[in-house]
Motif scaffolding. Structure first.
Motif, mmCIF file in Angstrom:
data_model
loop_
_atom_site.group_PDB
_atom_site.id
_atom_site.type_symbol
_atom_site.label_atom_id
_atom_site.label_comp_id
_atom_site.label_asym_id
_atom_site.label_seq_id
_atom_site.Cartn_x
_atom_site.Cartn_y
_atom_site.Cartn_z
ATOM 1 N N VAL A 88 8.549 0.508 -7.525
ATOM 2 C CA VAL A 88 8.138 1.598 -8.544
ATOM 3 C C VAL A 88 6.631 1.916 -8.446
ATOM 4 C CG1 VAL A 88 8.094 1.890 -11.029
ATOM 5 C CG2 VAL A 88 9.778 0.806 -10.172
ATOM 6 N N HIS A 89 5.871 0.996 -8.276
ATOM 7 C CA HIS A 89 4.531 1.312 -8.259
ATOM 8 C C HIS A 89 3.941 2.069 -7.069
ATOM 9 C CE1 HIS A 89 0.042 -0.223 -9.007
ATOM 10 N NE2 HIS A 89 0.046 0.259 -7.617
ATOM 11 N N GLU A 90 4.526 1.712 -5.960
ATOM 12 C CA GLU A 90 4.245 2.565 -4.687
ATOM 13 C C GLU A 90 4.865 3.929 -4.651
ATOM 14 O OE1 GLU A 90 1.715 1.143 -3.566
ATOM 15 O OE2 GLU A 90 2.119 -1.024 -4.057
ATOM 16 N N SER A 91 5.837 3.923 -5.183
ATOM 17 C CA SER A 91 6.636 5.296 -5.279
ATOM 18 C C SER A 91 5.801 6.191 -6.334
ATOM 19 C CB SER A 91 8.177 5.227 -5.548
ATOM 20 O OG SER A 91 8.864 4.294 -4.845
ATOM 21 N N ALA A 92 5.285 5.651 -7.327
ATOM 22 C CA ALA A 92 4.751 6.727 -8.384
ATOM 23 C C ALA A 92 3.250 6.951 -7.725
ATOM 24 C CB ALA A 92 4.353 5.657 -9.592
ATOM 25 N N HIS A 93 2.799 6.227 -6.732
ATOM 26 C CA HIS A 93 1.692 6.822 -6.066
ATOM 27 C C HIS A 93 1.972 8.133 -5.445
ATOM 28 C CE1 HIS A 93 -1.604 4.070 -6.668
ATOM 29 N NE2 HIS A 93 -0.961 2.884 -6.292
ATOM 30 N N GLN A 94 3.071 8.318 -4.991
ATOM 31 C CA GLN A 94 3.410 9.325 -4.105
ATOM 32 C C GLN A 94 3.028 10.630 -4.749
ATOM 33 O OE1 GLN A 94 4.005 8.726 -0.781
ATOM 34 N NE2 GLN A 94 3.933 6.443 -1.678
ATOM 35 N N LEU A 135 0.878 -1.145 0.057
ATOM 36 C CA LEU A 135 0.077 -0.155 -0.095
ATOM 37 C C LEU A 135 1.039 1.195 0.078
ATOM 38 C CD1 LEU A 135 -3.006 0.833 0.084
ATOM 39 C CD2 LEU A 135 -2.802 0.850 2.610
ATOM 40 N N GLU A 136 0.395 2.379 -0.796
ATOM 41 C CA GLU A 136 1.273 3.487 -1.172
ATOM 42 C C GLU A 136 1.167 4.554 0.177
ATOM 43 O OE1 GLU A 136 -1.290 2.269 -2.831
ATOM 44 O OE2 GLU A 136 -2.656 4.214 -3.253
ATOM 45 N N THR A 137 1.045 3.958 1.608
ATOM 46 C CA THR A 137 0.726 4.817 2.441
ATOM 47 C C THR A 137 1.862 5.877 2.417
ATOM 48 O OG1 THR A 137 2.214 3.502 3.710
ATOM 49 C CG2 THR A 137 -0.085 3.181 4.101
ATOM 50 N N ALA A 180 -5.058 6.908 -9.616
ATOM 51 C CA ALA A 180 -4.089 6.513 -8.799
ATOM 52 C C ALA A 180 -3.398 5.166 -9.551
ATOM 53 C CB ALA A 180 -4.432 6.355 -7.543
ATOM 54 N N GLU A 181 -4.164 4.191 -9.822
ATOM 55 C CA GLU A 181 -3.772 2.927 -10.123
ATOM 56 C C GLU A 181 -3.108 2.887 -11.485
ATOM 57 O OE1 GLU A 181 -2.667 1.326 -7.753
ATOM 58 O OE2 GLU A 181 -4.319 1.705 -6.241
ATOM 59 N N GLY A 182 -3.860 3.578 -12.496
ATOM 60 C CA GLY A 182 -3.461 3.564 -13.758
ATOM 61 C C GLY A 182 -2.101 4.138 -14.028
ATOM 62 N N PHE A 183 -1.870 5.129 -13.317
ATOM 63 C CA PHE A 183 -0.589 5.946 -13.310
ATOM 64 C C PHE A 183 0.638 5.308 -12.905
ATOM 65 C CE2 PHE A 183 -2.960 9.679 -14.425
ATOM 66 C CZ PHE A 183 -1.869 10.498 -15.262
ATOM 67 N N ALA A 184 0.280 4.613 -11.526
ATOM 68 C CA ALA A 184 1.229 3.657 -11.013
ATOM 69 C C ALA A 184 1.630 2.293 -11.889
ATOM 70 C CB ALA A 184 0.604 3.215 -9.418
ATOM 71 N N THR A 185 0.457 1.791 -12.404
ATOM 72 C CA THR A 185 0.913 0.564 -13.198
ATOM 73 C C THR A 185 1.801 1.080 -14.305
ATOM 74 O OG1 THR A 185 -1.132 -0.299 -12.322
ATOM 75 C CG2 THR A 185 -0.242 -1.100 -14.537
ATOM 76 N N VAL A 238 -9.236 -1.383 -13.340
ATOM 77 C CA VAL A 238 -8.654 -0.063 -13.039
ATOM 78 C C VAL A 238 -7.081 0.008 -13.246
ATOM 79 C CG1 VAL A 238 -8.185 0.943 -10.808
ATOM 80 C CG2 VAL A 238 -10.572 0.110 -11.264
ATOM 81 N N TYR A 239 -6.332 -1.086 -13.135
ATOM 82 C CA TYR A 239 -5.041 -1.253 -13.062
ATOM 83 C C TYR A 239 -4.507 -1.307 -14.608
ATOM 84 C CZ TYR A 239 -4.296 -1.986 -8.109
ATOM 85 O OH TYR A 239 -4.298 -1.603 -6.772
ATOM 86 N N GLN A 240 -4.976 -2.329 -15.304
ATOM 87 C CA GLN A 240 -4.470 -2.686 -16.692
ATOM 88 C C GLN A 240 -5.050 -1.784 -17.722
ATOM 89 O OE1 GLN A 240 -1.793 -4.337 -16.442
ATOM 90 N NE2 GLN A 240 -1.910 -5.278 -14.393
HETATM 91 ZN ZN ZN Z 1 -1.459 0.981 -6.520
#
Ligand code: ZN
Ligand code: TRP
Length: 463
Positions: free
Chosen positions: A315-321, A297-299, A338-343, A393-395
Motif C-alpha cells: 500500500v505504501h509503495e504503491s501510493a508513492h506512484q 523502495l518505491e522505484t 512523498a512519505e506523509g502521503f504514503a504513510t 517525515v513519515y508519522q
Molecule cells: Zn515511503
C-alpha cells in the motif's frame, strides 16, 4: 520562478517572530534560485544549467566479477551557451565522452564528471558517456545502502536519495525528470528488470538483453535495475478509466511465496485509484529480491521489496506512484510530500479493512510524549540527510494530512488529494504549492495549521 520553497512560511513566521518573540528554528536557508543550487540538503547534486529530456542506458553486467560495461546517452537542452557542464557520477572508470558525436574532454571530481565539449553547446545536445568497472554501493548518512548493491545471484541498483550516480551519469536531482530506455545484457539464464514497460527480451549466444522503456517522466532516484534469478509473472489489471495496466512482477525464487502479494496488488491499486484518481503510470509490478538493505523502495512502476512484500508495504509503495513518483518533490526538504502521503495511504487502507481508523492512529500518536523524536525536528525543518526517513517525515507528515482533513472536512479533503495528484501529474511540486491548493479547495486560511504541523518544533497544541 522567483519564490523559494520557503516562500509560504517566510511571511507568517516573520510576523510571529516579531509579535510573539517565538524561536522558529533555522528558517534562513540558502536561496536555491540565487545560489544556483538545486537542492538544499544535497548541494553537490544537480545542475541547473541544463534540463535532461532522456537517458538511454546500456548495461552489460557480469555478476560473478561484479563487472559492468556501460554506455549512457544523455539528451538535454540548455538555454545558455555551455563551455563546460557536469554530470553527477561516482566510481567506475570513464573511458570516453562524446558530445553530439564528437569526442569531448572530461575530468572527474569526487562526485562529478565535468565535460568540456569541443565547442560550446546550446539548445539540444547529446552527451554519450562510456564507462566500465565495478559500480559502487553507497552508504548514506543514516548508514543505509543504496547505489549498486550486490546480491547472491546478481545485483540491485537503488537510488534514494543519491545512489543513481553510481551507475548513471546524470542530473541527479528530483527536479530534473526525464524519460529513459534501459538495455541490460546479462548472462543467459538470469533476468533483468527495470522501470517502465518491457519492450523486448532477446537471447543471443550465452547472453540475454532486456529492454525497458520509461515513457513517464521519472526522477533519477526512482531508477532501478535488478539482475539475478527471478520468477517472472506477467498479467494486467484494469484502471478505473478502463485502461489496461500491464503488470510485470519479478520474484527471487528463494524468497517467500509471491501468491499473496500478486493477488493484493490489483486490489491496492484499485483502492488507491478511488481515493487519489487514475493510476498515473503506464505499467505496474513488484520486485522482490534477496538484498540486504533494510527498506523497500518505491522505484517507479515496480517497487522493490527486500525479501517479502507485505500488504502494508505494498500500500505504501504503491501510493508513492502518485505521491513522490508522479508528483515529485523538487527539494529533498519536502520529502514529507512523498512519505506523509504514503504513510497516510496505509492509514486509509487499514481503516477500510477493519483496523484502526486514521483518526485513531492520529490520536495514538498525538499522545506520544512531548520529548519524543516524533516532534522534533518538524517535518520540513531537518538539516541532516540522516533524518530524511525519520518519524517526523513519515508519522508527523501523515498526521499533518489528518489534521488538515479534520479541519476542512472529508469532501474538501478528498477533492484536495485528487486535485494535488492531477494538477502536478508527471511533474514537480513544493509544500508552498500544496498549502496554496488546500486553501484554494477549502476556501480557508491554512498557513497557521501547516506552520504548526510542518515547521514549528514540538507537538502542535490544540489538536
Ligand atoms: Zn515511503
Ligand atoms: N523511501 C522508502 C519508503 O518509504 C524508504 C527508504 C529509502 C528508506 N531509503 C531508506 C528508509 C533508507 C530507511 C533508510 O518507501
Amino acid at each position: 520562478m522567483t519564490t523559494t520553497p520557503r516562500h509560504w512560511l517566510a511571511v507568517p513566521l516573520l510576523v510571529l517572530a516579531m509579535v510573539g518573540g517565538l524561536t522558529v528554528g533555522a528558517t534562513a536557508r540558502p536561496d536555491v534560485e540565487r545560489t544556483g543550487r538545486t537542492d538544499t540538503l544535497f548541494p553537490k547534486q544537480g545542475h541547473p544549467g541544463y534540463d535532461v529530456r532522456h537517458y538511454d542506458v546500456r548495461l552489460d553486467y557480469a555478476p560473478g566479477a561484479n563487472a559492468l560495461v556501460a554506455r549512457t546517452k544523455v539528451r538535454a537542452t540548455t538555454k545558455q551557451r555551455l563551455r563546460s557542464f557536469a554530470l553527477d557520477f561516482v566510481g567506475m572508470r570513464v573511458t570516453a565522452v562524446r558530445v553530439d558525436g564528437k569526442p569531448a574532454r572530461f575530468r572527474r571530481t569526487a562526485q562529478h564528471l565535468v565535460v568540456r565539449p569541443s565547442r560550446p553547446v546550446t539548445g539540444s545536445f547529446t552527451t554519450t558517456v562510456a564507462y566500465a568497472g565495478h559500480p559502487q554501493e553507497i552508504v548514506d548518512a543514516d548508514g543505509s545502502s543504496e547505489g549498486w548493491v550486490r546480491t547472491d545471484d546478481g545485483a540491485i541498483a537503488l537510488g534514494e536519495p543519491v545512489g543513481t550516480m553510481a551507475w548513471i551519469p546524470s542530473d541527479n536531482t528530483p527536479g530534473d525528470k526525464a524519460s529513459y530506455r534501459f538495455r541490460i545484457t546479462v548472462p543467459r539464464g538470469l533476468q533483468a528488470v527495470s522501470n517502465g514497460d518491457l519492450v523486448s527480451k532477446v537471447d543471443r549466444g550465452d547472453s540475454s538483453t532486456w529492454t525497458w522503456r520509461v515513457r513517464d517522466r521519472m526522477a533519477t532516484y526512482l531508477a532501478m535495475v535488478a539482475i539475478g534469478r527471478f520468477t517472472v509473472y506477467r498479467s494486467a489489471t484494469e484502471s478505473v478509466t478502463g485502461r489496461r495496466i500491464p503488470v510485470w512482477s519479478f520474484f527471487d525464487p528463494t524468497t517467500r511465496s509471491s501468491a499473496k502479494a500478486r493477488a493484493v496488488l490489483p486490489k491496492v491499486l484499485r483502492f488507491e485509484e478511488r481515493l487519489f484518481g487514475p493510476y498515473p503510470l503506464t505499467s505496474a509490478g513488484i520486485v522482490v529480491d534477496n538484498a540486504s538493505v533494510g527498506y523497500a523502495l518505491e522505484t517507479q512502476n515496480r517497487p522493490f521489496y527486500p525479501g517479502v512484500a507485505d500488504s502494508a508495504t505494498l500500500v505504501h509503495e504503491s501510493a508513492h506512484q502518485w505521491f513522490g513518483n508522479s508528483v515529485t518533490l523538487r527539494d529533498w526538504h519536502d520529502i514529507w510530500l512523498a512519505e506523509g502521503f504514503a504513510t497516510y495511504a496505509e492509514w486509509l487502507w487499514t481503516g477500510a479493512h477493519g483496523g484502526k481508523t486514521p483518526a485513531e492512529r492520529f490520536d495514538g500518536l498525538y499522545d506520544t510524549p512531548a520529548s519524543s523524536s516524533l516532534w522534533s525536528p518538524a517535518p520540513t525543518e531537518f538539516t541532516n540527510s540522516a533524518q530524511l526517513f525519520g518519524e517526523p517525515v513519515y508519522q508527523r507528515g501523515a498526521m499533518t494530512l489528518q489534521a488538515l482533513r479534520e479541519r476542512i472536512g472529508d469532501p474538501d479533503f478528498f477533492r484536495f488529494v485528487k486535485r494535488w495528484a492531477a494538477d502536478h501529474r508527471q511533474g514537480n511540486a513544493s509544500t508552498a504549492q500544496l498549502v496554496a491548493l488546500a486553501e484554494q479547495v477549502s476556501g480557508e486560511q491554512l498557513d497557521e495549521l501547516f506552520a504548526d504541523w510542518l515547521v514549528r518544533d514540538g507537538r502542535p497544541a490544540g489538536y
